[in-house]
Design a protein around this motif. Structure first.
Motif, PDB file in Angstrom:
ATOM      1  N   ALA A 102       0.391  -1.157   0.120  1.00  0.00           N
ATOM      2  CA  ALA A 102       0.013   0.016  -0.367  1.00  0.00           C
ATOM      3  C   ALA A 102       0.884   1.646   0.071  1.00  0.00           C
ATOM      4  N   GLY A 103       1.863   0.950   0.462  1.00  0.00           N
ATOM      5  CA  GLY A 103       3.174   2.577   0.410  1.00  0.00           C
ATOM      6  C   GLY A 103       2.517   3.002   1.623  1.00  0.00           C
ATOM      7  N   ASP A 104       2.280   4.907   0.848  1.00  0.00           N
ATOM      8  CA  ASP A 104       1.832   5.374   1.831  1.00  0.00           C
ATOM      9  C   ASP A 104       0.676   6.363   2.245  1.00  0.00           C
ATOM     10  N   PHE A 105      -0.063   4.998   1.183  1.00  0.00           N
ATOM     11  CA  PHE A 105      -1.201   5.307   0.793  1.00  0.00           C
ATOM     12  C   PHE A 105      -2.320   4.326   2.474  1.00  0.00           C
ATOM     13  N   PRO A 106      -3.445   4.721   2.286  1.00  0.00           N
ATOM     14  CA  PRO A 106      -4.378   3.873   3.220  1.00  0.00           C
ATOM     15  C   PRO A 106      -4.333   2.471   2.885  1.00  0.00           C
ATOM     16  N   ASP A 107      -4.217   1.199   3.550  1.00  0.00           N
ATOM     17  CA  ASP A 107      -4.331   0.685   3.337  1.00  0.00           C
ATOM     18  C   ASP A 107      -5.363  -0.122   2.952  1.00  0.00           C
ATOM     19  N   ASP A 108      -6.027  -0.490   1.198  1.00  0.00           N
ATOM     20  CA  ASP A 108      -7.063  -1.325   1.160  1.00  0.00           C
ATOM     21  C   ASP A 108      -7.409  -2.817   0.857  1.00  0.00           C
ATOM     22  N   GLY A 109      -5.877  -3.540   1.722  1.00  0.00           N
ATOM     23  CA  GLY A 109      -6.055  -4.968   1.768  1.00  0.00           C
ATOM     24  C   GLY A 109      -6.305  -5.282   0.400  1.00  0.00           C
ATOM     25  N   LYS A 110      -5.329  -4.948  -0.584  1.00  0.00           N
ATOM     26  CA  LYS A 110      -5.326  -5.436  -1.946  1.00  0.00           C
ATOM     27  C   LYS A 110      -4.682  -7.024  -2.166  1.00  0.00           C
ATOM     28  N   THR A 111      -5.013  -8.135  -2.777  1.00  0.00           N
ATOM     29  CA  THR A 111      -3.892  -8.765  -3.076  1.00  0.00           C
ATOM     30  C   THR A 111      -4.449  -8.811  -4.048  1.00  0.00           C
ATOM     31  N   ALA A 112      -3.635 -10.314  -5.098  1.00  0.00           N
ATOM     32  CA  ALA A 112      -3.244 -11.375  -6.140  1.00  0.00           C
ATOM     33  C   ALA A 112      -3.877 -12.400  -5.873  1.00  0.00           C
ATOM     34  N   LEU A 113      -4.610 -13.346  -6.904  1.00  0.00           N
ATOM     35  CA  LEU A 113      -4.746 -14.656  -6.435  1.00  0.00           C
ATOM     36  C   LEU A 113      -4.363 -15.458  -7.498  1.00  0.00           C
ATOM     37  N   HIS A 114      -3.364 -16.651  -7.522  1.00  0.00           N
ATOM     38  CA  HIS A 114      -2.879 -17.171  -8.569  1.00  0.00           C
ATOM     39  C   HIS A 114      -4.175 -18.561  -8.792  1.00  0.00           C
ATOM     40  N   ALA A 115      -4.328 -19.068 -10.137  1.00  0.00           N
ATOM     41  CA  ALA A 115      -4.732 -20.496  -9.832  1.00  0.00           C
ATOM     42  C   ALA A 115      -4.528 -21.279 -10.735  1.00  0.00           C
ATOM     43  N   LEU A 116      -4.259 -22.359 -11.034  1.00  0.00           N
ATOM     44  CA  LEU A 116      -3.298 -23.258 -12.131  1.00  0.00           C
ATOM     45  C   LEU A 116      -4.034 -24.603 -12.686  1.00  0.00           C
ATOM     46  N   THR A 128      -5.865 -12.916 -10.593  1.00  0.00           N
ATOM     47  CA  THR A 128      -6.455 -11.540 -10.439  1.00  0.00           C
ATOM     48  C   THR A 128      -6.801 -10.847  -9.687  1.00  0.00           C
ATOM     49  N   THR A 129      -6.681  -9.930  -9.920  1.00  0.00           N
ATOM     50  CA  THR A 129      -6.862  -8.571  -8.724  1.00  0.00           C
ATOM     51  C   THR A 129      -7.076  -7.536  -9.370  1.00  0.00           C
ATOM     52  N   HIS A 130      -7.261  -6.593  -8.203  1.00  0.00           N
ATOM     53  CA  HIS A 130      -7.556  -5.719  -7.700  1.00  0.00           C
ATOM     54  C   HIS A 130      -7.110  -4.369  -6.732  1.00  0.00           C
ATOM     55  N   LEU A 131      -6.585  -3.253  -8.982  1.00  0.00           N
ATOM     56  CA  LEU A 131      -5.889  -2.265  -7.636  1.00  0.00           C
ATOM     57  C   LEU A 131      -6.221  -1.041  -6.688  1.00  0.00           C
ATOM     58  N   ASN A 132      -5.509  -0.340  -5.818  1.00  0.00           N
ATOM     59  CA  ASN A 132      -6.018   0.873  -5.791  1.00  0.00           C
ATOM     60  C   ASN A 132      -6.803   1.574  -6.446  1.00  0.00           C
ATOM     61  N   SER A 133      -8.039   2.374  -5.705  1.00  0.00           N
ATOM     62  CA  SER A 133      -8.498   3.442  -7.064  1.00  0.00           C
ATOM     63  C   SER A 133      -8.276   4.379  -6.982  1.00  0.00           C
ATOM     64  N   GLY A 134      -7.392   5.406  -5.950  1.00  0.00           N
ATOM     65  CA  GLY A 134      -7.240   6.795  -6.272  1.00  0.00           C
ATOM     66  C   GLY A 134      -7.216   7.353  -7.106  1.00  0.00           C
ATOM     67  N   LEU A 135      -7.267   8.576  -8.244  1.00  0.00           N
ATOM     68  CA  LEU A 135      -7.127   8.875  -9.045  1.00  0.00           C
ATOM     69  C   LEU A 135      -5.840   9.363  -8.549  1.00  0.00           C
ATOM     70  N   ASP A 136      -5.270  10.245  -7.666  1.00  0.00           N
ATOM     71  CA  ASP A 136      -3.702  10.144  -7.458  1.00  0.00           C
ATOM     72  C   ASP A 136      -3.146   9.257  -7.009  1.00  0.00           C
ATOM     73  N   GLU A 137      -3.159   8.079  -7.267  1.00  0.00           N
ATOM     74  CA  GLU A 137      -2.091   6.489  -6.601  1.00  0.00           C
ATOM     75  C   GLU A 137      -2.145   5.571  -7.227  1.00  0.00           C
ATOM     76  N   SER A 138      -1.678   6.602  -8.785  1.00  0.00           N
ATOM     77  CA  SER A 138      -0.680   5.683  -9.545  1.00  0.00           C
ATOM     78  C   SER A 138       0.583   5.345  -9.110  1.00  0.00           C
ATOM     79  N   ALA A 139       1.296   6.188  -7.974  1.00  0.00           N
ATOM     80  CA  ALA A 139       2.803   5.483  -7.455  1.00  0.00           C
ATOM     81  C   ALA A 139       2.118   4.172  -6.537  1.00  0.00           C
TER      82      ALA A 139
END
Length: 274
Positions: A102-116, A128-139
């Motif tokens: 999450a870096g210096d941004f609020p931790d939103d608990g993002k994960t990545a999931l793998h299935a073979l 599959t994954t779901h990344l942070n959504s803030g417009l200023d959160e590219s970093a």
């Protein structure tokens, strides 16, 4: 196929039926899902498990380790959690999950999931994954895709089928984080890892925006819907294994007057070995 299901917002019971109707129509072989809800109680209802049972598919779910913001957005109800999931018509040979930074941004608990996945064309490394959504959160998204790329490289090593990485990246194709993850417009996030965005193989005459489907006041980039949901595929293997045949938008119409989600889905067809 990849699809963000808009968690348990809006008329979720009617939306759940619309989601099932859409998936029965599309009949994906492998499906990455984001904003999937599940009961916080052991053995409670889980959207991924319910869909898998209705569709005759295998499934796995990754619960977000941080739920506070999601519970707060849903009236403080702590009985239902959010996560990501993989569904497959073919057996799952192994699964793994990765906690994203999450870096210096609020931790939103993002994960990545793998299935073979045990497909007819050989084992398919699917993510599959779901990344942070803030417009200023590219970093922070850049940090997340760096971790994701290492995870993909590690879990894909030794498999003939190119990896498939799906999700709601909250980033358009030309954003730094997508260029970094794909690795062909800049140095790749993981050495040697190149992923082709399925949208490069879509008919340019067809719509490609995936967000702002049900909510006309959603923040966008200009006057068109944002293209933030992607299916990324490694270069084709021997015999054309995993070659992208086409990509298109799906789940972009209401079902019996109900929008299944505030996102459209993305469908990509891959070739089996010749």
């Amino acid at each position: 196929m990849t699809w963000n299901l808009w968690w348990r917002f809006g008329p979720w019971e009617r939306r759940r039926t619309a989601v099932l109707h859409t998936l029965r129509r599309e009949r994906p072989d492998v499906l990455g899902l984001q904003e999937v809800w599940g009961s916080a109680a052991p053995g409670g209802e889980n959207m991924a498990r319910w869909l898998a049972a209705e569709l005759g598919m295998h499934w796995t779910w990754s619960r977000s380790p941080v739920q506070d913001r999601w519970h707060g957005r849903n009236g403080g109800d702590t009985s239902v959690d959010v996560g990501i999931a993989v569904l497959s018509r073919h057996p799952l040979l192994e699964t793994a999950e990765l906690r994203l930074p999450a870096g210096d941004f609020p931790d939103d608990g993002k994960t990545a999931l793998h299935a073979l996945i045990d497909t007819p064309g050989g084992p398919l490394p699917f993510f599959t994954t779901h990344l942070n959504s803030g417009l200023d959160e590219s970093a922070v998204r850049c940090a997340q895709v760096s971790a994701l790329a290492a995870f993909v490289g590690e879990r894909s090593a030794g498999h003939a089928h190119p990896p498939v990485v799906t999700g709601d990246f909250n980033a358009e194709p030309d954003f730094d984080e997508m260029r970094l993850l794909c690795g062909y417009k800049t140095a790749p996030a993981a050495p040697g890892l190149v992923l082709l965005d399925g949208w490069r193989f879509a008919d340019p005459a067809l719509p490609q925006g995936t967000w702002d489907m049900a909510h006309r006041d959603a923040a966008g980039f200009g006057s068109r819907p944002s293209c933030i949901d992607h299916i990324l595929v490694g270069p084709p293997g021997e015999g054309g294994r995993g070659r992208v045949r086409l990509t298109r938008r799906a789940a972009d119409t209401a079902v019996d007057g109900v929008w299944a989600s505030d996102h459209a889905a993305v469908v990509t067809e891959l070739a089996l070995p010749s």
